[in-house]
Every structure is written in structure tokens, then in C-alpha cells.
Scaffold this active site. Structure first.
Site: not given
Ligand code: NVA
Ligand code: CP
Length: 305
Positions: A104, A131, A134, A219, A259, A287
Site C-alpha cells: 500500500r 485500489h 477493493q 467515498d 469502501c 475483502r
Molecule cells: N480513497 C480512499 C480510500 C481508503 C480505503 C483513500 O485513498 O484514502
Molecule cells: N477500504 C480499505 O481499504 O480500508 P482500509 O484503509 O482500512 O484498509
């Protein structure tokens, strides 16, 4: 499937996704029956996090454990990566010691570079751009609740970010339409060079996007890595909230997805997130089931037992 990575949703074919959905179902049912299935004994998943996480960490770690393997959590700031060791070197080393890697991070180029130097398969656990894990869980969850997503309309209210951009990639593969409603200046930038005509509509009006939709999703308006834009974004996205009134414009059988993490009262009202059309908790749980199927496929190929 040695040698394959999962970096963007377009990395897999429709046929591969159909296989993953069958396996996700099998693995989910098996877990519910309390049956042990541990084909990954002796295997290690390295999980490198440059951003925070709850679902991604827990789902990968619990899932790998259930499959009989071990998951190793690496916060980049506690490793040499956080002190400037080149990503190419880290990838070469971890790829020799571990069987599969989840990363990540910020720019997609980081995960792409990691994959090109890693002997082990690499999974994108979220970048600024995409992502895919997801969306894998999201499509599985929609199918679980409503059947095929082919020919359906997905309304996306809010930011054209990593999540909505991955939904767009999925729209072409599964033949549905993504209707995005975002504020002016936040329009979707297509980064993969693919022509999404016929699968994508963009508007600035959330009502127009939601009209008759089969699935409504949103989101946060400030994704990780974009915190410096927080103040401006909170103003710009004020009228891009999924409310009960907006949901009434969608199809009567429409579901709501997010998500997570969610901010009740910001991008979604509590009565929608916690209401009868919301399937966000199944979405979060899935997930784990879908990622178990993904890891199984990356390490063992197409299993059918
Ligand atoms: N769009 C959000 C998703 C978190 C799972 C981010 O990138 O922070
Ligand atoms: N939706 C998702 O990826 O959540 P986290 O940021 O908690 O991993």
C-alpha cells in the site's frame, strides 16, 4: 499462476475474475462451516504499508493465516524503505524471502517498480490511482446480493479517486455503466489509455447520476495523501453527499456501498450508511474472502477443490 501480479484491475481477464468469484464463494462457505483449508503452509505474505489501514491489513493477515500461511506486517517507516533504501533493492530482497507481497503506497509507479524487481507476485493494496482489491470485493458483494452486474448502472457520487477509477476499469470488463457525479475541477482522469465510451458517463449533478441506478457508492472527499487539500475539498464536495432523498432516485432495489472508512454526515448520511439498502459490512468482510481467492490463484493457479 507464478509470475503474475495484481497491480490494476485490468491485469486480470473476465474469465479470471469469474474463477476468483467461484473460489471466494467456496472459501467463504468453507470458513463458515469451520472447515480447515490450509494449502499455504510454509508460505509468507509480506505486507508493506506506507499509509494507514484497518480492513486491508486485517483481511490479508487473517486470510493468510486461515490459508495456513504467515503474514508479515511492515510499516515502511520502521524499515529501511523509510530511510531511503531504493524500492528496487527492497523488492529484490523481499521477493527472494517471501512468496507474495502486498504493497500500500502513494504513486502507482512505486508498486509497478516493485513488481518489476520482485520474484514474488505483487498485489496492489491501494495506491493514489487504484485500489483493485477493493473493487474485487465490491463486485463479488454486488453479485452475492443482486446477481450479475452486467448491464447495470453504478452511480458514483464524489471524488474521482483511486476507488472510482478502479470501478471504471471494472465497468468495461464486466460490461456495466459507471455514472460519476463530481464537482467541477474534480473530473475523472483516465490514466490507462483505454477507451471507456459506452461504460462511462460524467456529470456534476448527483441527482442525474443516481436516477435509476442499481448501485450507489461514494467515498471520502479527502483521500490519504491529499490531506493538504482538505479545507478546499470539504467546501467543494458539500453537495456531493449520499442522502436518503438521493437514494430515492435510484432503482427501488438499489444497494449502497462504501469502501470504508466512512465519515457519517460528510459524504454519506447515517440513515443511508446504516440503513436497509447498505451492504457495506458484507462488502468489508468480503475483502478477506476475495483476497484469499486472489492469493490462492497467484500462488497455486486455478484450484477447483
Ligand atoms: N480513497 C480512499 C480510500 C481508503 C480505503 C483513500 O485513498 O484514502
Ligand atoms: N477500504 C480499505 O481499504 O480500508 P482500509 O484503509 O482500512 O484498509
Amino acid at each position: 499462476m507464478p509470475g503474475k501480479h495484481f497491480l490494476q484491475f485490468t491485469d486480470f481477464s473476465r474469465d479470471e475474475y469469474e474463477h476468483l468469484f467461484v473460489r471466494s464463494r467456496v472459501l467463504k462457505d468453507r470458513l463458515r462451516r469451520g472447515e480447515l483449508y490450509q494449502p499455504l503452509q510454509g508460505k509468507t505474505l509480506a505486507m508493506i504499508f506506507e499509509k494507514s489501514s484497518t480492513r486491508t491489513r486485517v483481511s490479508f493477515e487473517a486470510g493468510m493465516n486461515q490459508l495456513g500461511g504467515h503474514a508479515m506486517f511492515l510499516a515502511s517507516k520502521d524499515t529501511q524503505l523509510g530511510r531511503g533504501e531504493p524500492i528496487e533493492d527492497v523488492a529484490r530482497v523481499i521477493g527472494r524471502m517471501c512468496d507474495v507481497v502486498m504493497l500500500r503506497t502513494y504513486e502507482q509507479t512505486i508498486v509497478d517498480t516493485f513488481a518489476s524487481y520482485s520474484k514474488a507476485p505483487v498485489i496492489n493494496g491501494l495506491t493514489n490511482e487504484y485500489h483493485p482489491c477493493q473493487t474485487l470485493a465490491d463486485i463479488f458483494t454486488y453479485i452475492e446480493h443482486r446477481g450479475s452486474i452486467e448491464g447495470k448502472t453504478v452511480a458514483w457520487i464524489g471524488d474521482s479517486n483511486n476507488i472510482s477509477r478502479t470501478w471504471l476499469q471494472a465497468a468495461r470488463i464486466f460490461n456495466f455503466k459507471l455514472r460519476l457525479a463530481c464537482p467541477k475541477g474534480y473530473e475523472m482522469s483516465v490514466l490507462d489509455g483505454i477507451d471507456y465510451r459506452g461504460h462511462f458517463e460524467q456529470t456534476h449533478d448527483p441527482r442525474e447520476a443516481t436516477e435509476g441506478a442499481d448501485l450507489v457508492s461514494t467515498d471520502v472527499c479527502v483521500s490519504m495523501g491529499f490531506e493538504r487539500e482538505s479545507l478546499q475539498r470539504r467546501v467543494d464536495f458539500l453537495s456531493y453527499k449520499v442522502t436518503g432523498e438521493l437514494m430515492k432516485l435510484a432503482d427501488k432495489d438499489a444497494v449502497f456501498m462504501h469502501c470504508l472508512p466512512a465519515h457519517r454526515g460528510e459524504e454519506v448520511d447515517p440513515d443511508v450508511l446504516d440503513g436497509p439498502q447498505s451492504i457495506v459490512w458484507d462488502e468489508a468482510e468480503n475483502r478477506m474472502h476475495t483476497q484469499k481467492a486472489l492469493i490462492e490463484y497467484l500462488l497455486l493457479g486455478k484450484i477447483d477443490n
